[in-house]
Design a protein around this motif. Structure first.
Motif, short mmCIF file in Angstrom:
data_model
loop_
_atom_site.label_atom_id
_atom_site.label_comp_id
_atom_site.label_asym_id
_atom_site.label_seq_id
_atom_site.Cartn_x
_atom_site.Cartn_y
_atom_site.Cartn_z
N CYS A 225 10.96 64.79 16.91
CA CYS A 225 12.19 64.05 17.16
C CYS A 225 12.44 63.08 16.02
O CYS A 225 11.51 62.40 15.57
N PRO A 226 13.67 63.00 15.51
CA PRO A 226 13.95 62.01 14.46
C PRO A 226 13.51 60.62 14.91
O PRO A 226 13.70 60.24 16.07
N LYS A 227 12.94 59.86 13.97
CA LYS A 227 12.33 58.59 14.34
C LYS A 227 13.28 57.62 15.03
O LYS A 227 12.94 57.02 16.05
N ALA A 228 14.46 57.43 14.47
CA ALA A 228 15.38 56.44 15.03
C ALA A 228 15.73 56.79 16.48
O ALA A 228 15.70 55.92 17.36
N GLU A 229 16.06 58.05 16.73
CA GLU A 229 16.39 58.46 18.09
C GLU A 229 15.17 58.39 19.00
O GLU A 229 15.26 57.96 20.16
N GLY A 230 14.02 58.83 18.48
CA GLY A 230 12.81 58.84 19.29
C GLY A 230 12.37 57.45 19.71
O GLY A 230 11.90 57.25 20.84
N ILE A 231 12.51 56.47 18.82
CA ILE A 231 12.13 55.10 19.17
C ILE A 231 12.98 54.60 20.33
O ILE A 231 12.47 54.02 21.31
N MET A 232 14.29 54.84 20.25
CA MET A 232 15.17 54.38 21.32
C MET A 232 14.91 55.12 22.63
O MET A 232 14.95 54.53 23.72
N MET A 233 14.61 56.42 22.54
CA MET A 233 14.29 57.18 23.75
C MET A 233 13.01 56.65 24.39
O MET A 233 12.93 56.52 25.61
#
Length: 336
Positions: A225-233
């Motif tokens: 998962c792309p980092k930025a999206e994964g962090i928020m998820m």
């Protein structure tokens, strides 16, 4: 080490590697396969060209040169005979296979609207062999303890490629999520919930979402998962106390890390930089340091005794260097 990726190689490459001395096979960390050019391997001790009979050579003239057909079959194997299914990975220039091994590729790019849509005519491969080193972070973790919060400090781990960053954060995840703090003052501290955003599937080496490396009993992984999206998820769904991400550097990564830090999550991230001074030259990393997302910077180097580190307060990033100290057993850094 080498046997972990032998199943990916065409038979003619397997035949060459079978003849390499056993001691070297166990130390191979990187294989560079270039169409029509000398075969090359790398270990923690250096790089060698490889002859047809497995001999290690300092000069390329007598080395084995993989053919066009060999490289074609290698590409088919690493993409599981489906270039279309691996289109996104090919666009990024690497493929991660089961076990966390990453295969970098190079060739002619396909452009669409001025952006890279993919790579065709692949003519070069870089197989980086992952390995797990339990205890690799044992010397570093006590230096990262947050005595007030009874947890770990947010840290930015810096090093050039292949210095052991990924090996180190993998073991940090295991230790933090199992409460193996390694310091008398931390005896009795609870283990912490850890979230890993594993964009390249290298830290946890998940297969169908399940980690194949030991990342600890209280660790959740957002894989591929792309980092930025994964962090928020992760923030929305898994309530981590500590977040671990690899190879940050984009503005969107910085936005997400700042959101996590403002939410009270300790983020441990790695980035490519020679030291803290170099990190300040990258806009996204400078912003993270200046806005207090990290309490400390950790600078890594491979050494004969393992992974040598220098830990400095983030506020002091870029000041005069101090001596690095070894933090892991010999061989502690497979690649980073």
């Amino acid at each position: 080490m080498l046997e972990r990726v032998m199943h990916l190689l065409p038979s003619e490459l397997n035949a060459v590697f079978e003849r390499i001395p056993l001691r070297v096979k166990e130390q191979v960390e990187e294989i560079r396969i270039r169409e029509g050019r000398p075969l090359e391997i790398g270990t923690g001790e250096g790089y060698w060209f490889v002859g047809l009979n497995g001999e290690l050579l300092g000069r390329p003239q007598e080395a084995y040169k993989p053919s066009t057909e060999t490289c074609r079959r290698l590409l088919e194997r690493v993409t599981n005979h489906s270039l279309y299914a691996m289109e996104e990975e090919l666009r990024r220039g690497y493929i991660t296979v089961a076990g966390g091994h990453r295969i970098g590729i190079a060739g002619r790019t396909i452009l669409e609207g001025g952006a890279v849509r993919g790579i065709r005519d692949v003519a070069a491969f870089n197989l980086r062999i992952a390995r797990e080193v339990v205890g690799a972070a044992a010397g570093l973790l006590p230096k990262l303890l947050d005595m007030n919060k009874r947890s770990v400090l947010p840290a930015l781990i810096l090093a050039p490629p292949q210095q052991g960053k990924t090996t180190l954060v993998r073991d940090l995840a295991r230790a933090v999520s199992s409460g193996a703090w390694g310091h008398p003052a931390a005896a009795g501290w609870p283990a912490r919930k850890v979230g890993i955003v594993d964009e390249r599937s290298e830290i946890a080496a998940c297969v169908r979402g399940v980690p194949t490396f030991n990342v600890g009993p209280r660790t959740d992984v957002m894989d591929a998962c792309p980092k930025a999206e994964g962090i928020m998820m992760m923030l929305r769904s898994m309530s981590p106390e500590v977040m671990i991400v690899d190879e940050v550097g984009r503005e969107e990564d910085a936005d997400a890390i700042l959101d996590a830090s403002h939410a009270g999550v300790a983020v441990i991230a790695t980035a490519h930089a020679n030291d803290a001074g170099d990190a300040l030259g990258r806009p996204a990393l400078r912003r993270l340091l200046e806005e207090g997302a990290f309490a400390v910077c950790v600078e890594l180097r491979r050494s004969e005794s393992g992974i040598a580190t220098r830990v400095v307060p983030a506020a002091a990033a870029g000041r005069a260097p101090a001596a690095r100290e070894p933090t892991a057993a010999k061989g502690g850094g497979a690649f980073g």
